[in-house]
Design an enzyme around this catalytic site. Structure first.
Site, PDB file in Angstrom:
ATOM      1  N   LYS A  80       0.847  -1.197   0.000  1.00  0.00           N
ATOM      2  CA  LYS A  80       0.000   0.000   0.000  1.00  0.00           C
ATOM      3  C   LYS A  80       0.880   1.243   0.000  1.00  0.00           C
ATOM      4  CE  LYS A  80      -3.807   2.081   2.688  1.00  0.00           C
ATOM      5  NZ  LYS A  80      -4.688   1.911   3.869  1.00  0.00           N
ATOM      6  N   SER A 155      -9.650   1.906   3.120  1.00  0.00           N
ATOM      7  CA  SER A 155      -8.822   2.670   2.199  1.00  0.00           C
ATOM      8  C   SER A 155      -7.814   1.833   1.424  1.00  0.00           C
ATOM      9  CB  SER A 155      -8.063   3.750   2.976  1.00  0.00           C
ATOM     10  OG  SER A 155      -7.163   3.155   3.918  1.00  0.00           O
ATOM     11  N   SER A 179      -9.855  -0.509   7.315  1.00  0.00           N
ATOM     12  CA  SER A 179      -9.312  -0.345   5.967  1.00  0.00           C
ATOM     13  C   SER A 179      -8.601  -1.566   5.405  1.00  0.00           C
ATOM     14  CB  SER A 179      -8.366   0.856   5.918  1.00  0.00           C
ATOM     15  OG  SER A 179      -9.101   2.057   6.025  1.00  0.00           O
TER      16      SER A 179
END
Length: 493
Positions: A80, A155, A179
Site C-alpha cells: 500500500k 482505504s 481499511s
C-alpha cells in the site's frame, strides 16, 4: 501455465519454488503479465517496478538454489502506498506527496525484504488512508474485479484488488477503522488487522497514531499467518510496537476448533444490513457450529457509540499528524506572498476534499472550549467500548459477525454523502477503537458479490483467529472463488 501460477496461494507457491518446479522469475513474470492485462481497468497500482521485481526474483532464485528459502522468498507481493519503500515514490494517494521519494524502508517492508520477497509495486488508496471506497485517491479510482462498476472498499482498496485479481499473491495494507477488513470483504479475499502494537508502524505515514495498524491481505488464513509472522514483532524505532513474542502462526493451524466458544453480538446485525449479507454470515456461523465450536449470544452494548467516537478521535489525530505537510520541509510547495499564504495555497491544492474535511473536524474537536466536550468525552467512550470487549472475552474465545453491512456499492453512490460512506465501517470501527485483532474471510455471495465474515479476538491472540479462519476455509470453498476477468482487455472501460 500462466493461469495456474496466478491461482496459487503463498503456501502452495512456496512448496513449488522449494521443489524447483517453478522459479521466482516465472512467478513474478506471471504477476506482471496479469497486471499488464487487467490493471489499466482495475487501477490497483500507482507504481509498478517491473525491472526491480524481476531482479529481486532472480536473487530469490539464487537463495532457493542455495537451500536458503524462507516462507516468502520469491513470492510477489504488493505494498500500500502509505508505507515507505526506499528509493520509490510514496504518495499516500495525495498530490501533497506526488513526487516524494522515501529515503528508507518501513520496518514491515524491511522484514519482507529480509525474506527475499518480491515487491512488485505500490497500490492505490484513499488519500492518506482516509476513506472506505478508494475513490478519494488523488490519482485514480480503483475498481472491484468482481464488478468494475463498483468500489473495492477502502482505504486499502488497491491492495485488496491486487490479490483478488491475481496481480500479487499477497499484499500489505493498513487498518485504522476497517481499511483492511472492509476491502477484504468486498473483494472476496482474506485480510487481517493485527492487534494494535503487534506490527511496527515505523515507516507508515501516520493518519491516526493510536489506531493505525499494518496487516496482510492474502487468499487464505494460512497465507496471512505467514505474512504476519514475517512482519510482526518489537522494533527499536517504534515505542508502540509491543515486545510480545511472535509465535509461529502457521505451525499453530492444527485444524481443530472443537470446544472453542464463539460469541455472536446482537448489536452487529444492524438496521440497514442487506438480507443477503446477513444470510451468508449466519450460514458461516452455523458452519463453525458444525465444525465443533460452541456459539454463544453476547452483547457489546456500547457498539452504537463507536461511529461518532471514531469520527472525533481519528480526525483529531489526523489534524495533528498532517500539520507537518505545510510545504516547508518536503512535499508540494506553492509560492505565495508570504509564509502563511504559501501554507494556505499548498494545503489547499495538496489535500483533497475528504482530507480537508477530516482536518477541519479534528481541529474543531481539539479547539479551546470544545476539547472536553468532544475529544475527552470520545476517549472516555472509547474506554467503555474496550471494556465491552474485555467482558465479552471472559465468556468467549472469538467474536463472529459480518465485516460490512453491504456488498460493494456502485462507484460514486456515496461520494456526496459522507455519513453514508462512514457507515460502511460501522462493524469494523469498534475493534479498532478497542485495539483488538480482526480477520475478514470470504463467506459467500449476495447479488453476485462477495460477503465477508469478521472474526475478532483477544489482544495478541491472532493465532486463535487464524486457526478459526483456517478451519473454516478447509471446510468451505468461498476463498477459492475468483472473479471472471476475461472481459478485461487492458483498455479503459
Amino acid at each position: 501455465m500462466l493461469m495456474d501460477l496466478l491461482q496459487l496461494t503463498i503456501a502452495e507457491a512456496h512448496a513449488l519454488l522449494v521443489r524447483r518446479e517453478i522459479s521466482a522469475v516465472e512467478l513474478t513474470r506471471a504477476a506482471l503479465e496479469r497486471i499488464l492485462a487487467v490493471d489499466n481497468t482495475l487501477k490497483a497500482f500507482l507504481d509498478i517496478d517491473d525491472e526491480g521485481a524481476l531482479a529481486q526474483a532472480a536473487v530469490a532464485d539464487q537463495r532457493i538454489a542455495g537451500g536458503n528459502a524462507q516462507p516468502l522468498t520469491g513470492i510477489p507481493l504488493a505494498i500500500k502506498d502509505v508505507l515507505c519503500v526506499r528509493g520509490t515514490i510514496t504518495t499516500c494517494g495525495s498530490r501533497m506527496l506526488e513526487n516524494w521519494v522515501a529515503p528508507y524502508d518501513a520496518t514491515a517492508v524491511a522484514r519482507l525484504k529480509a525474506q527475499d520477497a518480491v515487491l512488485i509495486g505500490k497500490t492505490n488508496l484513499d488519500e492518506f488512508a482516509m476513506g472506505s471506497s478508494t475513490e478519494n485517491s488523488a490519482f485514480v479510482v480503483t475498481r472491484n474485479p468482481w464488478d468494475p462498476t463498483r468500489v473495492p472498499g477502502g482505504s486499502s482498496g488497491g491492495s485488496a484488488v491486487a490479490v483478488a485479481a491475481g496481480e500479487a499473491l499477497g499484499s500489505l495494507g493498513t487498518d485504522t477503522g476497517g481499511s483492511i477488513r472492509q476491502p477484504a470483504a468486498l473483494c472476496g479475499v482474506t485480510g487481517l488487522k493485527p492487534t494494535y502494537g503487534r506490527v511496527s508502524r515505523y515507516g507508515l505515514v501516520a493518519f491516526a497514531s493510536s489506531l493505525d495498524q499494518i496487516g496482510p491481505f492474502a487468499r487464505t488464513a494460512r497465507d496471512c499467518a505467514l505474512l504476519l509472522e514475517a512482519i510482526a514483532g518489537a522494533d527499536i524505532n517504534d515505542s508502540t510496537a509491543a515486545r510480545e513474542p511472535v509465535p509461529s502462526y502457521a505451525a499453530m493451524l492444527d485444524g481443530d476448533i472443537r470446544g472453542l466458544r464463539i460469541g455472536v453480538p446482537r448489536e452487529y446485525f444492524v438496521a440497514g444490513m442487506e438480507a443477503g449479507v446477513e444470510q451468508a454470515v449466519r450460514a458461516a456461523i452455523d458452519c463453525l457450529r458444525e465444525l465443533g465450536a460452541a456459539i454463544v449470544d453476547i452483547s457489546l452494548p456500547h457498539t452504537r457509540y463507536a461511529l461518532p467516537t471514531y469520527y472525533i478521535i481519528a480526525p483529531s489525530e489526523a489534524s495533528a499528524n498532517l500539520a507537518r505537510f505545510n510545504g516547508v520541509r518536503y512535499g508540494l510547495h506553492i509560492e505565495g506572498e508570504n509564509v502563511i499564504e504559501e501554507m494556505e495555497l499548498t494545503r489547499g491544492a495538496g489535500f483533497g476534499p475528504e482530507v480537508r474535511r477530516r482536518i477541519m473536524l479534528g481541529t474543531y474537536a481539539l479547539s479551546a472550549g470544545y476539547y472536553d466536550a468532544y475529544y475527552r468525552r470520545a476517549q472516555q467512550v472509547r474506554t467503555l467500548i474496550r471494556r465491552d470487549f474485555q467482558q465479552a472475552f471472559q465468556q468467549v474465545d472469538v467474536i463472529a459477525a459480518a465485516t460490512s453491512p453491504t456488498v460493494a456499492f456502485p462507484i460514486g453512490a456515496k461520494l456526496d454523502d459522507p455519513l453514508a460512506m462512514y457507515l460502511s465501517d460501522v462493524l469494523t470501527l469498534p475493534a479498532s477503537l478497542a485495539g483488538v485483532p480482526g480477520l475478514s474471510l470470504p463467506c459467500g455471495f449476495a447479488d453476485g458479490l462477495p460477503v465477508g465474515l469478521q472474526l475478532l479476538g483477544r489482544p495478541f491472540d491472532e493465532a486463535t483467529l487464524l486457526k478459526v479462519g483456517d478451519v473454516y476455509q478447509r471446510a468451505t470453498d468461498w476463498h477459492t472463488r475468483r472473479p471472471d476477468l476475461t472481459a478485461l482487455t487492458g483498455n479503459e472501460p
